[in-house]
Design an enzyme around this catalytic site. Structure first.
Site, short mmCIF file in Angstrom:
data_model
loop_
_atom_site.label_atom_id
_atom_site.label_comp_id
_atom_site.label_asym_id
_atom_site.label_seq_id
_atom_site.Cartn_x
_atom_site.Cartn_y
_atom_site.Cartn_z
N CYS A 84 0.80 -1.22 0.00
CA CYS A 84 0.00 0.00 0.00
C CYS A 84 0.83 1.27 0.00
CB CYS A 84 -0.96 -0.01 1.17
SG CYS A 84 -0.16 -0.27 2.76
N HIS A 108 -2.82 0.63 6.70
CA HIS A 108 -3.00 0.86 5.28
C HIS A 108 -2.62 2.29 4.96
CE1 HIS A 108 -4.40 -0.13 1.38
NE2 HIS A 108 -5.51 0.62 1.40
N ASP A 161 -8.09 4.85 -3.34
CA ASP A 161 -7.21 3.81 -2.80
C ASP A 161 -6.53 3.10 -3.96
OD1 ASP A 161 -5.93 1.80 -1.53
OD2 ASP A 161 -7.63 1.16 -0.30
#
Lengths: 317, 657
Positions: B414, B458, B474
């Site tokens: 991430c 994250h 995202d």
């Protein structure tokens, strides 16, 4: 007990009999119960409590609840060990007490019999300067022997006994006093050396060995043994011939020991001398009698007679 | 019947059993501290202890001073060399267990052993300063057992027992006293503020940090320990909405993203269309001030404030398990109007970095013109279709980290995605920033809460679009949709280890319910909870005095229970004796009182003389009693019943008379 404390305790016992009721002589059997069991924290218990307080302060300071919980657990468990110490004594019964024969200056062996319905561990018994540890099985009784030093002859009270325990963790000390109203008779000490009894006191009685006397043992046949001494029945079960061996009667004497014959000797020395003569007579398996101002023991022999004579001596004023 | 032994010394020397138990206690202390001490500080005392145990087996006796003193010096030097000081939590623990082992060197009398055992208890409990989860606490509580057994073993004259069996009485003692301990635990007044220095906030920071560079989340992503537990009022948001924001990062230096200076400006304007209320519990103390909040927090809880970018900042660093309630907007427009200064900040990039990314962004700008949303879509499409792989162990990136990731390695997690994507957006002229936090989590049906582990950490991006404000994007989800739906482990794809198997994970998730109960009921039981609990019993005033009175009352109650237990004597019921007692009472009412020391036969004979009318009956009772009492060891039940009936009827006969 510390020396400076002794007068205080004596004063307390005099002024406050209720406090010390259970320290006065009482008749057996004695059961320990809650009114006569005392508990205080031991030194270790106090130290551990201090440690727990430190842990408590640390746990609270760092807001550490797990440590706090464990500290509480340890603290409560330690406190509960007090009840276990109490339970270890509660219901214990001193049912009987027996003193061995002892001579002044030598320790007397007291045998105490304890009974209990439940099992107990790590019990301790203190009497005078001696101490002893013992455990109890369930539904049983235990004889505990303890040696107590003696100093002089005559009737002496059984010392006050302290039964105590630090079971299970050693943090609390529970104890109870037991003072049985029993006496023990201490025999007089024999003098080391001295003159033998006067000849007139020794009545020698010549006896010749007679057949039909009690035979003492069987031994192997030796050439020259009379035929009628052979134990035929016993020999039948044996490889060789056996012969009845008769005790060789020695010059049997009668010792008539008399208080009056020791005129001019100091009172205790007289008793010591008589004690020595009694001992010698007993050792030589003589028949002897003893005359005392208030007691007369006829001619006899054997350990029972010896004990009777020594008792009489011990009881002399 | 047995005869006691003849040993009667008061200060008994320590026997082998005691020393074995002491060695076990100390070994357990070493074991519970092994987790947070360097391995050699556990191994060398353990070796020393083993040597001492062996030495004492050969020959009883203290270890001479010329061995102990150098060891003491060595220990101090080792602790100072390792930690730089002997004060503090870790050096203190290291020193304590070292001293404990040295104490074992000289344990030969009960006094020594008692000191050592007490100290061992102290060292055991101090292990909880490092970790206070359920397992550690239970382990420490069980490790106390050998210490208790050591104390017991020092008592003289015991019935023999095997070594494991000596532990059982301690267990029974702890078990029996647990209720009172729990009560005491609930009632002990908690301190409002620490009496002396609490652990420094630098120590043992866990969780997210306020900077991000590609690769520094790796340690978090493999950490399965719980980070947050969230319970919702009302419906549970769907998985794609479970984003918990912690840090918003603006400043990029080519390698690292920073949160930058906390601007004192008021929170950016927010238009919310759907809101949700929930409670968050931070399980692990982060020792930081940031409080993760669901995307996007509308107001701050007490003792915290809302920053310009809607980060929630507590007034104090979180040092222990902590709960807060929040309301967040699930659908919103954040800061629809961006001022020039912020816009500039949102576009800032270090010059001379990532030329290929710049070129790509500029080509997109040429192609799509002013349509920022299309550029964002193009960026996501690139990540989805460009053969990007999700990996926790990606190859390292060079100076131009975004270039390297987007065009060369194409492998990362991430952080790499969020960083590269944000750089790409800024290059294209779209204000963008990096946000870190937690995403996803495990919904526990049984416990009715959402569990977020550290591995759910994250990073994602927020881009500012005209008319829509800041929009969450995202990029990782674009490349690996499983990351969103199943968590980090699923996104890794192949190479699941056995400990990642689904049923084990399920087990871990259920285990967390127990942990939650522990954390809420025990670890988080602070002054506030305590007051709440007492209020339920109608006690509103929780001053120290009230607590003291409560504790005293409770102690008194349990003392009474304890006394009843200790005074209770287990007597076997003797129904024959009881029946005879009844007869005695009946006779006593008629004037025939049993004398002290009078046997039953004499007594009944005397009673028969006193009551000639019932002479035969009494004679019969006397015979029966003697037969029952002395005829056999155990009275047979049928004649016993007959005797008791006869005693009852004896009463009736008197009435007739």
């Amino acid at each position: 007990m510390r020396a400076w404390l002794q007068p205080v305790v004596l004063w307390g016992e005099r002024r406050l009999p209720a406090l010390t009721r259970y320290r006065r002589p009482e008749s057996l059997p004695v059961s320990l119960h809650r009114r006569r069991i005392y508990i205080v924290p031991s030194g270790f218990g106090a130290g551990f409590a201090l440690l727990l307080l430190t842990m408590l302060a640390g746990a609270l300071n760092y807001a550490n609840n797990a440590a706090l919980l464990l500290t509480c657990l340890l603290g409560v468990a330690s406190a509960a060990s007090m009840l276990m110490a109490f339970r270890n004594l509660n219901g214990l019964q001193l049912s009987s007490l027996q003193a061995s024969h002892a001579i002044a200056g030598q320790p007397v062996e007291l045998t105490l019999r304890f009974t209990s319905t439940s099992s107990r561990d790590a019990l301790r018994l203190d009497a005078a300067d001696a101490s002893q540890v013992f455990a109890m099985p369930a539904q049983g009784s235990v004889a505990v022997a303890i040696n107590i030093a003696t100093a002089r002859r005559g009737w002496q009270p059984v010392p006050r006994l302290k039964i105590w325990t630090t079971w299970p963790l050693g943090m609390f000390r529970a104890w109870s006093w037991v003072h049985p109203d029993q006496r023990m008779l201490i025999w007089p000490r024999a003098e080391h050396s001295g003159p033998p009894p006067r000849v007139s006191a020794l009545v020698t009685q010549r006896t010749r060995p007679r057949l039909g006397d009690e035979w003492a043992a069987l031994r192997d046949y030796r050439i020259g043994d009379p035929q009628r001494h052979i134990a035929w029945k016993a020999s039948a079960h044996h490889e060789s011939l056996l012969v009845k061996d008769f005790a060789q009667p020695r010059g049997q004497t009668e010792w008539r020991l008399d208080w009056r014959e020791l005129q001019g000797v100091e009172h205790e020395a007289r008793i010591s001398r008589l004690a020595r003569w009694l001992g010698e007579a007993q050792a030589q398996r003589q028949r002897y009698s003893l005359w005392l101002p208030d007691n007369e023991l006829p001619l006899d022999s054997g350990p029972l007679h010896y004990a009777r004579c020594m008792n009489a001596l011990a009881e002399m004023p | 019947m047995s005869r006691a032994g003849t040993g009667g010394r008061r200060e008994i020397a320590v026997d082998n059993r005691v020393f074995d138990l002491l060695s076990i206690s100390i070994a357990l202390v070493l074991a519970v501290h092994a987790n947070h001490l360097p391995w050699w500080l556990t191994a060398s005392p353990a070796a020393l202890l083993a040597w001492r145990w062996w030495q004492r087996r050969q020959r009883h006796g203290r270890v001479p001073r010329w061995i102990k003193l150098p060891l003491l010096g060595l220990l101090t030097l080792a602790v100072i060399g390792s930690y730089g000081s002997i004060f503090g939590r870790e050096p203190g623990a290291a020193l304590a267990i070292g001293l404990l082992v040295l104490k074992a060197m000289e344990c030969e009398s009960t006094r020594d052993v008692r000191v050592a055992v007490s100290f061992a208890c102290f060292a055991l409990v101090s292990a909880l300063l490092f970790r206070q989860n359920l397992v550690t606490t239970v382990v420490v509580a069980l490790a106390v057992l050998p210490a208790l057994a050591t104390m017991r073993a020092m008592e003289p004259a015991q019935r023999p027992a095997s070594l494991p069996r000596t532990l059982l009485p301690g267990l029974a003692l702890l078990g029996a006293t647990l209720p009172l301990a729990l009560l005491a635990f609930a009632l002990v007044p908690r301190l409002g503020s620490p009496l002396w220095g609490a652990p420094t906030p630098d120590e043992a920071r866990t969780g997210l940090s306020d900077t991000m560079s590609p690769g520094n989340l790796t340690s978090l992503l493999i950490d399965d320990s719980p980070a947050l537990r969230v319970s919702f009022d009302g419906a549970v948001p769907t998985r794609d909405l479970r984003y918990f924001r912690a840090y918003v990062m603006w400043d990029f230096d080519g390698r690292q993203w920073r949160r930058g200076r906390g601007s004192p400006e008021p929170a950016a304007p927010l238009e919310a269309t759907q809101t949700i209320t929930y409670q968050v519990t931070m399980v692990a103390p982060s020792r930081r001030r940031i409080l993760p909040a669901m995307d996007i927090a509308m107001a701050a809880p007490p003792n915290a404030r809302l920053l310009a970018d809607h980060e929630v900042l507590a007034n104090e660093p979180v040092t222990h398990s902590f709960s807060y309630g929040l309301r967040s907007a699930l659908h919103y427009r954040l800061q629809p109007a961006l001022d020039a200064q912020r816009r500039r900040r949102g576009l800032e990039l270090p010059s001379g970095f990532n030329p290929r990314t710049h070129a790509l962004a500029e080509s997109w700008r040429m192609r799509y013109g002013n349509d920022d949303a299309a550029i964002v879509t193009a960026g996501l499409t690139l990540l989805r279709t460009g053969h990007f792989r999700y990996s926790l162990t990606p190859p390292p990136l060079g100076r131009d980290s975004a270039d390297d990731f987007l065009f060369d390695t194409r492998e990362g997690f991430c952080e790499h995605y969020a960083s590269a994507f944000t750089v790409l957006m800024r290059s294209a002229g779209i204000p963008a920033r990096v946000v870190t936090g937690y995403q996803g989590g495990y919904w526990s049906e049984l416990g009715n809460y959402l569990l977020l582990r550290q591995s759910d950490a994250h990073a994602w991006s927020e881009v500012w679009l005209r008319g829509r404000g800041w929009v969450r994007v995202d990029p990782t989800a674009a490349a690996r949709p499983e990351r969103l739906s199943q968590g980090a482990a699923a996104a890794l794809g192949t190479g699941r280890d056995w400990y990642d198997s689904p049923w084990l994970e399920g087990l871990r998730n259920h285990w967390d319910i127990v942990n939650r109960w522990w954390d809420q009921g025990v670890v988080g039981f602070d002054a506030l909870r305590q007051r709440g609990m007492l209020t339920q019993f109608g006690i509103r005033d929780t001053s120290t005095r009230t607590m003291a009175v409560l504790i005293a009352l409770t102690c008194a109650l349990f003392m009474v229970l304890g006394l009843v237990w200790s005074l209770w004597q287990w007597r076997r019921r003797d129904s024959l004796r009881e029946a005879f007692g009844v007869l005695e009472r009946k006779l006593a009412q008629r004037g025939v009182v049993r004398r002290r020391g009078e046997g039953p036969r004499d007594y009944l004979a005397r009673a028969a003389r006193a009551l000639p009318a019932q002479r035969d009956l009494l004679a019969q009772l006397s015979t029966d009693y003697l037969q029952l009492r002395y005829g056999a060891d155990e009275a047979s039940p049928e004649p016993l019943r007959a005797f008791r009936r006869a005693v009852r009827e004896f009463h009736a006969a008197r009435v007739v008379q």
